[in-house]
Design an enzyme around this catalytic site. Structure first.
Site, PDB file in Angstrom:
ATOM      1  N   TRP A 150       0.974  -1.299   0.512  1.00 45.39           N
ATOM      2  CA  TRP A 150       0.078   0.032   0.171  1.00 45.39           C
ATOM      3  C   TRP A 150       1.380   1.409  -0.201  1.00 45.39           C
ATOM      4  O   TRP A 150       0.338   1.679  -0.343  1.00 45.39           O
ATOM      5  CB  TRP A 150      -0.346  -0.288   0.869  1.00 45.39           C
ATOM      6  CG  TRP A 150       0.041  -0.115   2.653  1.00 45.39           C
ATOM      7  CD1 TRP A 150       0.064  -1.116   2.886  1.00 45.39           C
ATOM      8  CD2 TRP A 150       0.651   0.620   3.319  1.00 45.39           C
ATOM      9  NE1 TRP A 150       0.972  -1.153   4.135  1.00 45.39           N
ATOM     10  CE2 TRP A 150       1.563  -0.252   4.053  1.00 45.39           C
ATOM     11  CE3 TRP A 150       0.602   2.293   3.081  1.00 45.39           C
ATOM     12  CZ2 TRP A 150       1.996   0.491   4.757  1.00 45.39           C
ATOM     13  CZ3 TRP A 150       1.842   2.325   4.493  1.00 45.39           C
ATOM     14  CH2 TRP A 150       2.376   2.311   5.190  1.00 45.39           C
ATOM     15  N   ASN A 151       2.174   1.345   0.177  1.00 41.43           N
ATOM     16  CA  ASN A 151       3.145   2.400   0.476  1.00 41.43           C
ATOM     17  C   ASN A 151       2.924   3.333  -1.083  1.00 41.43           C
ATOM     18  O   ASN A 151       3.259   4.760  -0.887  1.00 41.43           O
ATOM     19  CB  ASN A 151       4.142   2.288   1.237  1.00 41.43           C
ATOM     20  CG  ASN A 151       4.995   1.134   0.878  1.00 41.43           C
ATOM     21  OD1 ASN A 151       4.615   0.408   0.342  1.00 41.43           O
ATOM     22  ND2 ASN A 151       6.003   1.551   1.763  1.00 41.43           N
ATOM     23  N   LYS A 174      -2.144  -8.002  -7.932  1.00 38.33           N
ATOM     24  CA  LYS A 174      -2.989  -8.126  -6.773  1.00 38.33           C
ATOM     25  C   LYS A 174      -2.438  -6.528  -5.932  1.00 38.33           C
ATOM     26  O   LYS A 174      -1.131  -7.212  -5.323  1.00 38.33           O
ATOM     27  CB  LYS A 174      -2.632  -9.371  -6.401  1.00 38.33           C
ATOM     28  CG  LYS A 174      -4.006  -9.577  -4.972  1.00 38.33           C
ATOM     29  CD  LYS A 174      -3.964 -10.417  -3.714  1.00 38.33           C
ATOM     30  CE  LYS A 174      -2.569  -9.440  -2.788  1.00 38.33           C
ATOM     31  NZ  LYS A 174      -3.367  -8.046  -1.944  1.00 38.33           N
ATOM     32  N   PRO A 175      -2.866  -5.815  -5.821  1.00 37.54           N
ATOM     33  CA  PRO A 175      -2.696  -4.996  -5.343  1.00 37.54           C
ATOM     34  C   PRO A 175      -3.145  -4.648  -4.002  1.00 37.54           C
ATOM     35  O   PRO A 175      -3.402  -6.240  -3.494  1.00 37.54           O
ATOM     36  CB  PRO A 175      -3.055  -3.659  -5.532  1.00 37.54           C
ATOM     37  CG  PRO A 175      -4.553  -4.289  -6.063  1.00 37.54           C
ATOM     38  CD  PRO A 175      -4.301  -5.907  -6.524  1.00 37.54           C
ATOM     39  N   ALA A 176      -2.088  -3.810  -2.817  1.00 34.60           N
ATOM     40  CA  ALA A 176      -2.830  -4.352  -1.594  1.00 34.60           C
ATOM     41  C   ALA A 176      -4.320  -3.653  -1.061  1.00 34.60           C
ATOM     42  O   ALA A 176      -5.189  -3.417  -1.926  1.00 34.60           O
ATOM     43  CB  ALA A 176      -2.369  -3.404  -0.940  1.00 34.60           C
ATOM     44  N   GLU A 253      11.438  -8.331  -2.772  1.00 34.06           N
ATOM     45  CA  GLU A 253      11.608  -7.334  -2.098  1.00 34.06           C
ATOM     46  C   GLU A 253      11.821  -6.986  -0.691  1.00 34.06           C
ATOM     47  O   GLU A 253       9.643  -6.779  -0.582  1.00 34.06           O
ATOM     48  CB  GLU A 253      11.142  -5.901  -3.104  1.00 34.06           C
ATOM     49  CG  GLU A 253      12.176  -4.973  -2.770  1.00 34.06           C
ATOM     50  CD  GLU A 253      11.527  -3.399  -1.547  1.00 34.06           C
ATOM     51  OE1 GLU A 253      11.857  -3.594  -0.695  1.00 34.06           O
ATOM     52  OE2 GLU A 253      11.049  -2.640  -2.522  1.00 34.06           O
ATOM     53  N   LEU A 254      11.386  -7.029   0.688  1.00 36.27           N
ATOM     54  CA  LEU A 254      10.895  -6.873   2.310  1.00 36.27           C
ATOM     55  C   LEU A 254      11.230  -6.317   2.264  1.00 36.27           C
ATOM     56  O   LEU A 254      12.711  -4.910   2.457  1.00 36.27           O
ATOM     57  CB  LEU A 254      11.812  -8.340   2.286  1.00 36.27           C
ATOM     58  CG  LEU A 254      10.893  -9.435   1.296  1.00 36.27           C
ATOM     59  CD1 LEU A 254      11.548 -11.189   1.887  1.00 36.27           C
ATOM     60  CD2 LEU A 254       9.581  -9.784   1.034  1.00 36.27           C
ATOM     61  N   CYS A 287      10.256   1.430   2.727  1.00 37.63           N
ATOM     62  CA  CYS A 287      10.937   0.689   3.549  1.00 37.63           C
ATOM     63  C   CYS A 287      12.709   1.000   3.604  1.00 37.63           C
ATOM     64  O   CYS A 287      13.262   0.593   3.565  1.00 37.63           O
ATOM     65  CB  CYS A 287      10.559  -1.020   2.495  1.00 37.63           C
ATOM     66  SG  CYS A 287      10.968  -0.626   0.588  1.00 37.63           S
ATOM     67  N   GLU A 387      11.207  -2.240  12.181  1.00 39.81           N
ATOM     68  CA  GLU A 387      10.954  -1.260  11.304  1.00 39.81           C
ATOM     69  C   GLU A 387      10.067  -0.344  12.215  1.00 39.81           C
ATOM     70  O   GLU A 387       8.704  -1.116  12.358  1.00 39.81           O
ATOM     71  CB  GLU A 387      10.641  -1.698  10.229  1.00 39.81           C
ATOM     72  CG  GLU A 387      11.387  -0.843   8.483  1.00 39.81           C
ATOM     73  CD  GLU A 387      10.863  -1.943   7.676  1.00 39.81           C
ATOM     74  OE1 GLU A 387       9.944  -2.857   7.516  1.00 39.81           O
ATOM     75  OE2 GLU A 387      11.160  -1.507   5.933  1.00 39.81           O
ATOM     76  N   GLU A 464      15.155  -4.695  -8.825  1.00 37.26           N
ATOM     77  CA  GLU A 464      14.045  -3.922 -10.145  1.00 37.26           C
ATOM     78  C   GLU A 464      15.217  -2.406 -10.251  1.00 37.26           C
ATOM     79  O   GLU A 464      15.570  -1.616  -9.500  1.00 37.26           O
ATOM     80  CB  GLU A 464      13.100  -3.604  -9.345  1.00 37.26           C
ATOM     81  CG  GLU A 464      12.052  -5.157  -8.874  1.00 37.26           C
ATOM     82  CD  GLU A 464      11.291  -4.877  -7.677  1.00 37.26           C
ATOM     83  OE1 GLU A 464      10.562  -3.631  -7.553  1.00 37.26           O
ATOM     84  OE2 GLU A 464      10.032  -5.326  -8.078  1.00 37.26           O
TER      85      GLU A 464
HETATM   86  P1  ADP Z   1       2.178  -4.524   5.138  1.00 38.93           P
HETATM   87  O1  ADP Z   1       2.494  -5.484   6.582  1.00 38.93           O
HETATM   88  O2  ADP Z   1       3.617  -4.139   5.218  1.00 38.93           O
HETATM   89  O3  ADP Z   1       0.365  -4.364   5.203  1.00 38.93           O
HETATM   90  P2  ADP Z   1       2.129  -7.378   3.450  1.00 38.93           P
HETATM   91  O4  ADP Z   1       3.268  -8.094   3.351  1.00 38.93           O
HETATM   92  O5  ADP Z   1       1.511  -7.464   4.767  1.00 38.93           O
HETATM   93  O6  ADP Z   1       2.789  -5.812   4.049  1.00 38.93           O
HETATM   94  O7  ADP Z   1       1.330  -6.931   2.460  1.00 38.93           O
HETATM   95  C1  ADP Z   1       1.465  -6.929   1.627  1.00 38.93           C
HETATM   96  C2  ADP Z   1       1.223  -7.118  -0.261  1.00 38.93           C
HETATM   97  O8  ADP Z   1       1.181  -8.876   0.775  1.00 38.93           O
HETATM   98  C3  ADP Z   1      -0.486  -7.024   0.163  1.00 38.93           C
HETATM   99  O9  ADP Z   1      -0.598  -7.432  -0.794  1.00 38.93           O
HETATM  100  C4  ADP Z   1      -0.795  -8.125   0.773  1.00 38.93           C
HETATM  101  O10 ADP Z   1      -2.090  -7.817   0.386  1.00 38.93           O
HETATM  102  C5  ADP Z   1      -0.389  -8.980   0.346  1.00 38.93           C
HETATM  103  N1  ADP Z   1      -0.348  -9.875   1.336  1.00 38.93           N
HETATM  104  C6  ADP Z   1      -0.421 -10.611   3.071  1.00 38.93           C
HETATM  105  N2  ADP Z   1      -1.009 -12.096   3.003  1.00 38.93           N
HETATM  106  C7  ADP Z   1      -0.848 -12.485   2.239  1.00 38.93           C
HETATM  107  C8  ADP Z   1      -0.535 -13.973   1.855  1.00 38.93           C
HETATM  108  N3  ADP Z   1      -0.903 -14.515   3.036  1.00 38.93           N
HETATM  109  N4  ADP Z   1      -0.119 -14.195   0.546  1.00 38.93           N
HETATM  110  C9  ADP Z   1      -0.383 -13.240  -0.246  1.00 38.93           C
HETATM  111  N5  ADP Z   1      -0.733 -12.027  -0.547  1.00 38.93           N
HETATM  112  C10 ADP Z   1      -0.761 -11.285   0.899  1.00 38.93           C
END
Ligand code: ADP
Length: 485
Positions: A150-151, A174-176, A253-254, A287, A387, A464
């Site tokens: 989402w950021n 698949k966006p957030a 990218e974590l 990040c 973080e 990237e």
């Molecule tokens: P944040 O904590 O910054 O929201 P996330 O890693 O939870 O970071 O989310 C990043 C992306 O990963 C979002 O698009 C979210 O919907 C997706 N996501 C979260 N959990 C899962 C999962 N178990 N499987 C697939 N995608 C996921």
């Protein structure tokens, strides 16, 4: 809001969802922006199939046409900056001026990927024997899946999609759940440009829904060859495990935990300006935001004073306002984490020099947190181990260069690190010693489309941007050719 913004974009068509709705809210006002019927497992499987078909189409779509498509997407994004930046601001809480910067940054990935694709070439290595030639070919890897955070609701799609298309791949995004509207508005723009360019239907798609369900279906399709993910380390590990059985390529990218190291020989005003850039861009919710401020003892007070005077000038308020620099945090969980880190630091002996609590903004939600400086932090505190993802400067001191390097590297993360010094030898020495993929050397804003962005250690895999970003969507093949004399 556009008429298509409650639908999914699959196979070049806007289709209705058939599962529980995703409710999108404005974090500044709590207003419901949209309710998007989510995708069921069956719809996600359909999306994966459409993505697979589009990959075949993209493979056959000539390079010059791909480059034209990618360039025109960059131009179309710029032309639509007003609508895109408002959608982005409304769903993420990013101040409008920054939202516009993100839109321009997003467009730059399309420019860069088009140029990289135009310049790319295979290889003909010198042959070791007279009767053989080895031709190294570059081929698109095929159908790809992107899961984005989402950021940066638009830029993280751009950074993944632009090189995918330029390389001849399809991509289903698949966006957030917090920020699908910018993605869907971009899908509207994409649809128009792709039709004009005669691109294969479905080269890009957007699907919104329950993350594990959608991810599972997209990754289960036999044609899916790559996952590109930006998000938390925890989810990155889950997805990497899901990719393992079929050895789907992963780019992850974590999370980060960036040190910002200021030496006594730094230009302190310049260092404070750069600190403002890395710490307060999107309220510290990126990040590569500096998380730990490591200050050489002799200048620590001086630096903090300069930072504080700049922070006092930050306008906290409605992200829709041009002058706002600090908007709301994205959701209640984000706010709770920031508050917890401050509490934990104070309990451990840190001192709140400025800020430290929420700020009331008339008529708006309670997710605004004051720009904060915590002095006397320790490496064991939550604000140093994790973080914070908020507008909090966690400051601690060091005496020697070796100590600074050891402290900076003493985390499992390795995305970005910053070093501030006017000594050229030290600058390079420390930049080389820091175990991070991105180094800001007297630079608080090191992200740029031509650089190979990515992390080490728990911060992920893959790069990237620039030609490395393009290579991530290319499979090499070599043809060994026997030549009769
Ligand atoms: P944040 O904590 O910054 O929201 P996330 O890693 O939870 O970071 O989310 C990043 C992306 O990963 C979002 O698009 C979210 O919907 C997706 N996501 C979260 N959990 C899962 C999962 N178990 N499987 C697939 N995608 C996921």
């Amino acid at each position: 809001m556009g008429p298509t913004m409650t639908k999914h974009y699959i196979g070049g068509a806007f289709v209705d969802g058939d599962a529980a709705a995703i409710v999108v809210r404005n974090p500044a006002t709590d207003a419901v922006l949209a309710e998007i019927p989510g995708a069921s497992a069956a719809l996600a499987a359909r999306a994966a199939e459409a993505n697979a078909q589009a990959a075949r189409g993209m493979r056959a779509f000539p390079l010059l046409k791909r480059v034209e498509l990618v360039r025109r997407l960059g131009a179309a994004i710029r032309a639509d900056v007003a609508r895109l930046s408002v959608a982005l601001m409304q769903e993420s809480g990013k101040p409008i001026a920054e939202a516009r910067t993100e839109v321009e940054y997003s467009a730059s990935f399309f420019d860069n990927a088009a140029a990289a694709a135009e310049m790319a070439s295979g290889e003909l290595p010198a042959s070791r024997v007279a009767d053989r030639r080895v031709l190294v070919l570059r081929e698109p890897i095929g159908a790809t899946v992107a899961i984005t955070p989402w950021n940066f609701p638009l830029a993280m799609i751009a950074r993944k999609l632009a090189p995918a298309l330029a390389a001849g791949c399809s991509q289903m995004v698949k966006p957030a759940e917090e920020t699908p509207l910018t993605a869907l508005l971009f899908a509207e723009i994409f649809d128009r440009v792709a039709r004009d360019c005669g691109a294969p239907a479905g080269a890009f798609g957007v699907i919104v829904g329950d993350p594990p369900t959608v991810a599972r279906e997209l990754l289960a399709h036999p044609a899916t060859r790559k996952l590109t993910f930006t998000g938390s380390t925890e989810v990155g590990r889950i997805l990497a495990a899901q990719c393992a059985p079929r050895l789907i390529k992963t780019a992850l990218e974590l999370g980060g935990n960036a040190p910002f190291v200021v030496f006594a020989d730094a230009d302190l005003d310049r260092a404070a300006d750069q600190a403002m850039l890395t710490k307060f861009r999107f309220m510290g919710q990126t990040c590569i935001s500096a998380n730990r401020f490591l200050l050489q003892k002799s200048i620590a007070q001086d630096f903090v004073e300069r930072l504080e005077s700049r922070m006092r000038a930050l306008v906290v308020g409605d992200p829709a306002s041009e002058s706002t620099r600090i908007g709301p945090l994205v959701n209640d969980a984000a706010l709770a984490k920031v508050e917890e880190h401050v509490r934990n630091a104070v309990a451990g002996g840190a001192r709140v020099r400025v800020g430290g609590s929420r700020v009331a903004v008339a008529g708006l939600s309670s997710r605004f947190f004051a720009p904060t400086i915590l002095e006397n932090c320790a490496p064991t505190m939550q604000c140093a181990c994790e973080e914070t993802f908020g507008p909090v400067v966690a400051a601690m001191t060091f005496e020697t260069e070796q100590e600074a390097i050891a402290l900076a590297n003493a985390v499992p993360f390795g995305l970005a690190g910053y070093v501030m010094t006017q000594d050229a030898d030290r600058l390079l020495r420390v930049a080389e010693a820091l175990e991070f993929g991105v180094i800001g050397a007297n630079d608080g804003a090191p992200s740029t489309a031509e650089a190979p962005f990515g992390g080490r250690k728990d911060s992920g895999l893959g790069r990237e941007g620039g030609h490395h970003g393009l290579d991530a969507y290319v499979d090499l093949k070599y043809v060994s050719l026997r030549v009769r004399a």
